[in-house]
Design a protein around this motif. Structure first.
Motif, mmCIF file in Angstrom:
data_model
loop_
_atom_site.group_PDB
_atom_site.id
_atom_site.type_symbol
_atom_site.label_atom_id
_atom_site.label_comp_id
_atom_site.label_asym_id
_atom_site.label_seq_id
_atom_site.Cartn_x
_atom_site.Cartn_y
_atom_site.Cartn_z
ATOM 1 N N ARG A 205 0.695 -1.192 0.124
ATOM 2 C CA ARG A 205 -0.134 -0.085 -0.010
ATOM 3 C C ARG A 205 0.709 1.184 0.156
ATOM 4 N NH1 ARG A 205 -3.696 -3.628 -1.689
ATOM 5 N NH2 ARG A 205 -4.813 -4.633 0.339
ATOM 6 N N ASP A 206 0.658 2.388 0.974
ATOM 7 C CA ASP A 206 1.587 3.557 1.081
ATOM 8 C C ASP A 206 2.621 3.136 2.051
ATOM 9 O OD1 ASP A 206 0.186 3.404 3.393
ATOM 10 O OD2 ASP A 206 -0.761 5.238 3.512
ATOM 11 N N ARG A 207 3.062 2.007 2.379
ATOM 12 C CA ARG A 207 4.271 1.796 3.407
ATOM 13 C C ARG A 207 5.717 1.038 2.374
ATOM 14 N NH1 ARG A 207 0.688 4.044 6.058
ATOM 15 N NH2 ARG A 207 -0.271 2.875 7.779
ATOM 16 N N LEU A 208 6.753 1.564 2.817
ATOM 17 C CA LEU A 208 7.661 0.749 2.744
ATOM 18 C C LEU A 208 8.253 0.049 3.898
ATOM 19 C CD1 LEU A 208 9.852 0.386 0.455
ATOM 20 C CD2 LEU A 208 11.457 1.988 1.486
ATOM 21 N N VAL A 209 8.144 -1.386 3.798
ATOM 22 C CA VAL A 209 8.402 -2.246 4.999
ATOM 23 C C VAL A 209 9.886 -2.669 4.811
ATOM 24 C CG1 VAL A 209 7.571 -4.107 6.361
ATOM 25 C CG2 VAL A 209 5.996 -2.735 5.094
ATOM 26 N N LEU A 210 10.502 -2.588 6.178
ATOM 27 C CA LEU A 210 11.770 -2.980 6.187
ATOM 28 C C LEU A 210 12.032 -3.837 7.312
ATOM 29 C CD1 LEU A 210 13.711 0.659 5.659
ATOM 30 C CD2 LEU A 210 13.448 -1.364 3.923
ATOM 31 N N ILE A 211 12.496 -5.029 7.257
ATOM 32 C CA ILE A 211 13.058 -5.900 8.474
ATOM 33 C C ILE A 211 14.293 -5.489 8.937
ATOM 34 C CG2 ILE A 211 13.800 -8.348 9.121
ATOM 35 C CD1 ILE A 211 11.490 -9.081 7.494
ATOM 36 N N GLN A 212 14.557 -5.274 10.154
ATOM 37 C CA GLN A 212 16.042 -4.404 10.871
ATOM 38 C C GLN A 212 16.326 -5.451 11.720
ATOM 39 O OE1 GLN A 212 16.528 -2.039 8.261
ATOM 40 N NE2 GLN A 212 17.093 -0.572 10.016
ATOM 41 N N ASP A 213 16.682 -6.635 11.544
ATOM 42 C CA ASP A 213 16.996 -7.546 12.483
ATOM 43 C C ASP A 213 18.623 -7.573 12.591
ATOM 44 O OD1 ASP A 213 14.843 -8.167 13.114
ATOM 45 O OD2 ASP A 213 14.541 -9.912 11.848
ATOM 46 N N GLY A 214 19.383 -6.619 13.262
ATOM 47 C CA GLY A 214 20.481 -6.706 13.498
ATOM 48 C C GLY A 214 20.982 -7.273 14.728
ATOM 49 N N MET A 215 22.445 -7.244 15.046
ATOM 50 C CA MET A 215 22.969 -7.982 16.511
ATOM 51 C C MET A 215 22.787 -6.982 17.465
ATOM 52 S SD MET A 215 26.796 -9.084 14.929
ATOM 53 C CE MET A 215 27.165 -9.542 16.392
ATOM 54 N N ASP A 216 22.674 -5.673 17.252
ATOM 55 C CA ASP A 216 22.332 -4.719 18.295
ATOM 56 C C ASP A 216 20.869 -4.530 18.562
ATOM 57 O OD1 ASP A 216 22.004 -3.836 15.770
ATOM 58 O OD2 ASP A 216 22.579 -1.628 16.309
ATOM 59 N N ARG A 217 20.253 -4.632 17.650
ATOM 60 C CA ARG A 217 18.508 -4.482 17.882
ATOM 61 C C ARG A 217 17.608 -5.009 16.889
ATOM 62 N NH1 ARG A 217 14.673 1.075 16.970
ATOM 63 N NH2 ARG A 217 13.011 0.119 17.687
ATOM 64 N N GLN A 218 16.533 -5.443 17.034
ATOM 65 C CA GLN A 218 15.810 -6.463 15.896
ATOM 66 C C GLN A 218 14.727 -5.711 16.242
ATOM 67 O OE1 GLN A 218 17.039 -8.596 19.023
ATOM 68 N NE2 GLN A 218 19.026 -8.166 17.920
ATOM 69 N N TYR A 219 14.018 -5.255 14.872
ATOM 70 C CA TYR A 219 12.625 -4.764 14.816
ATOM 71 C C TYR A 219 12.306 -4.732 13.524
ATOM 72 C CZ TYR A 219 14.905 -0.179 13.284
ATOM 73 O OH TYR A 219 15.636 0.477 12.598
ATOM 74 N N VAL A 220 10.954 -4.413 13.208
ATOM 75 C CA VAL A 220 10.599 -4.062 11.714
ATOM 76 C C VAL A 220 9.748 -2.699 11.777
ATOM 77 C CG1 VAL A 220 8.554 -4.867 10.331
ATOM 78 C CG2 VAL A 220 9.785 -6.489 11.328
ATOM 79 N N THR A 221 10.175 -2.035 10.586
ATOM 80 C CA THR A 221 9.627 -0.787 10.729
ATOM 81 C C THR A 221 8.922 -0.481 9.399
ATOM 82 O OG1 THR A 221 10.173 1.690 10.532
ATOM 83 C CG2 THR A 221 11.545 0.147 9.358
ATOM 84 N N ALA A 222 7.806 0.509 9.162
ATOM 85 C CA ALA A 222 7.093 0.974 7.837
ATOM 86 C C ALA A 222 7.398 2.410 7.721
ATOM 87 C CB ALA A 222 5.682 0.606 8.052
#
Length: 448
Positions: A205-222
């Motif tokens: 839709r109107d989102r660009l979704v990124l999986i941000q799973d790093g060693m320091d932090r793990q999260y999903v953002t739109a």
């Protein structure tokens, strides 16, 4: 969950378009993202030649600058690829750079590092193979090291309308207008990848979704795809791991609508697979899959079930029903397979069968209903690229440049073996009955 600012307009748009099929989001592009329109590597209405090579059925071959494992994406007669031009150190400089980055000496042989990188977006004419444009995106000095099997430009870009979104993990995310080739916006979301970036961006839709799973932090953002502003970001479930090394992951989202009408962004990660609401990032359901980490394969979906591989450690293949809520580990996991599963290539789901090629060249087929093995055979080589199903054949490309075509079904017959120069790390694209194949050296158009 962390909401950054109200997303009422986005929620309204999602509600109005709830019944729209995912494929219509990419109606203007024959190959807009990693693994094609539906993101599952299946092309039902095209065919490619069974036999090809450097001098056989190659319409054109174009050498590409730099090093990148990102896949080609295609729209309006133009192939788009990202690349990274590396300014490499000598051995003494390399060791010093690794020390500066606090890399343990025992890991020196496993990682590569550049003094600087130049991130670029390239446009290639689909018909002729002529390189049309080079768009300079960013110059990065002293980038973090990456694994020797990775590149600084591994995430595949995604085309949406007039725009193409290029993501390089911690090194930057860019929205580029395909017509005037101007950068509309860019963001830097710092993350400690550990071995370099890998997750591809996903438009919903109107989102660009990124999986941000790093060693320091793990999260999903739109992100708002028109402005790049953060709409929402949601932390991953708590992970039980002795270090960040076993928390990182590199997967790409998929979107499904379940039988209840719930739209879900399914985001695979270390230890957990989680479904989020696209409107606000709230968690719909999650399932624990064990200690798997550094997950690369993109999940596939069919008939209310998501099938996914669990990454490094001891790769397994899971089937989970998506109709649940909350923690569904004990209620909605249908089956799991523990042997012969890839850590990097994605699976293919077709006609009630799940096909995989493991990293060491063993191809397998499983019954989607119960996980029973249908067939297994060794085809040899090393594998990172994800297979595609095209023209009634499963196409699999290896590190060694070998391309194997297998007849899908319960026999698994090999029908052709071909070879091109160079290393195949990028997953291929299919358009106009042609195979668009990227190696570490060049881009090919292969057709009969």
């Amino acid at each position: 969950m962390k909401l950054r600012f109200p997303a009422s307009n986005g929620m309204l748009a999602i509600a109005m378009l709830a019944s729209t099929q995912l494929s219509t989001l990419f109606a203007d592009s024959p190959w807009p993202q990693f693994r094609g329109v539906s993101g599952n590597g299946i092309v039902s209405d095209q065919s490619i030649p069974l036999q090809f090579g450097e001098t056989d059925n190659v319409a054109w071959k174009t050498e590409l600058p730099g090093k990148a494992w990102s896949s080609p994406v295609i729209a309006d007669g133009v192939i788009w690829v990202t690349t990274a031009i590396e300014n490499m150190p000598n051995e003494q400089e390399r060791i010093e750079l690794l020390k500066q980055k606090a890399i343990e000496a025992k890991k020196f042989k496993q990682v590569a590092i550049a003094k600087s990188i130049s991130l670029k977006l390239l446009a290639v004419d689909l018909d002729t193979g002529k390189q049309l444009h080079t768009i300079e995106l960013a110059e990065i000095n002293a980038p973090d090291p990456i694994h020797t099997l990775n590149s600084y430009a591994s995430p595949t870009p995604v085309i949406d309308g007039d725009h193409i979104y290029c993501h390089f993990g911690t090194f930057g995310t860019f929205c580029v207008n395909r017509t005037n080739r101007q950068i509309i916006w860019n963001r830097t979301l710092p993350l400690e990848h550990g071995v370099g970036p890998g997750s591809s961006p996903f438009v919903y839709r109107d989102r660009l979704v990124l999986i941000q799973d790093g060693m320091d932090r793990q999260y999903v953002t739109a992100l708002d795809k028109t402005s790049g502003e953060t709409v929402w970001e949601t932390d991953r479930p708590e992970l039980e791991a002795p270090s960040g090394e076993m928390k990182k992951s590199y997967c790409t989202p998929i979107a499904v609508t379940d039988k209840q009408g719930r739209e879900q962004l399914i985001c695979m990660g270390s230890q957990w697979i989680v479904a989020y609401a696209p409107s606000d990032g709230s968690e719909i359901w999650k399932a624990y899959h064990g200690k798997g980490f550094s997950v690369v394969p993109r999940p596939v979906y069919g008939d209310g079930v998501v099938y996914f591989c669990t990454g490094f450690g001891k790769p397994m293949l899971f089937a989970v029903n998506v109709e649940g809520s909350g923690d569904v580990t004990d209620t909605h996991v249908l089956w799991q397979v523990k042997k012969g599963i890839p850590a990097k290539p994605s699976p293919v789901l077709h006609d009630g069968l799940v096909y995989v090629i493991d990293d060491n060249g063993v191809a397998s087929c499983f019954d989607a209903k119960n996980g029973d093995e249908v067939w297994k055979q060794r085809i040899g080589g090393k594998y990172s690229a994800s297979p595609v199903l095209v023209g009634g054949h499963l196409l699999i490309g290896s590190h060694e440049g070998k391309v194997t075509l297998i007849q899908p079904g319960r026999e698994g017959k090999i029908v052709a073996e071909n070879e091109v120069d160079g290393q195949i790390m990028a997953s291929p694209a299919i358009v106009n009955n042609a195979l668009i194949l990227r190696t570490d050296k060049a881009l090919y158009r292969i057709e009969g």
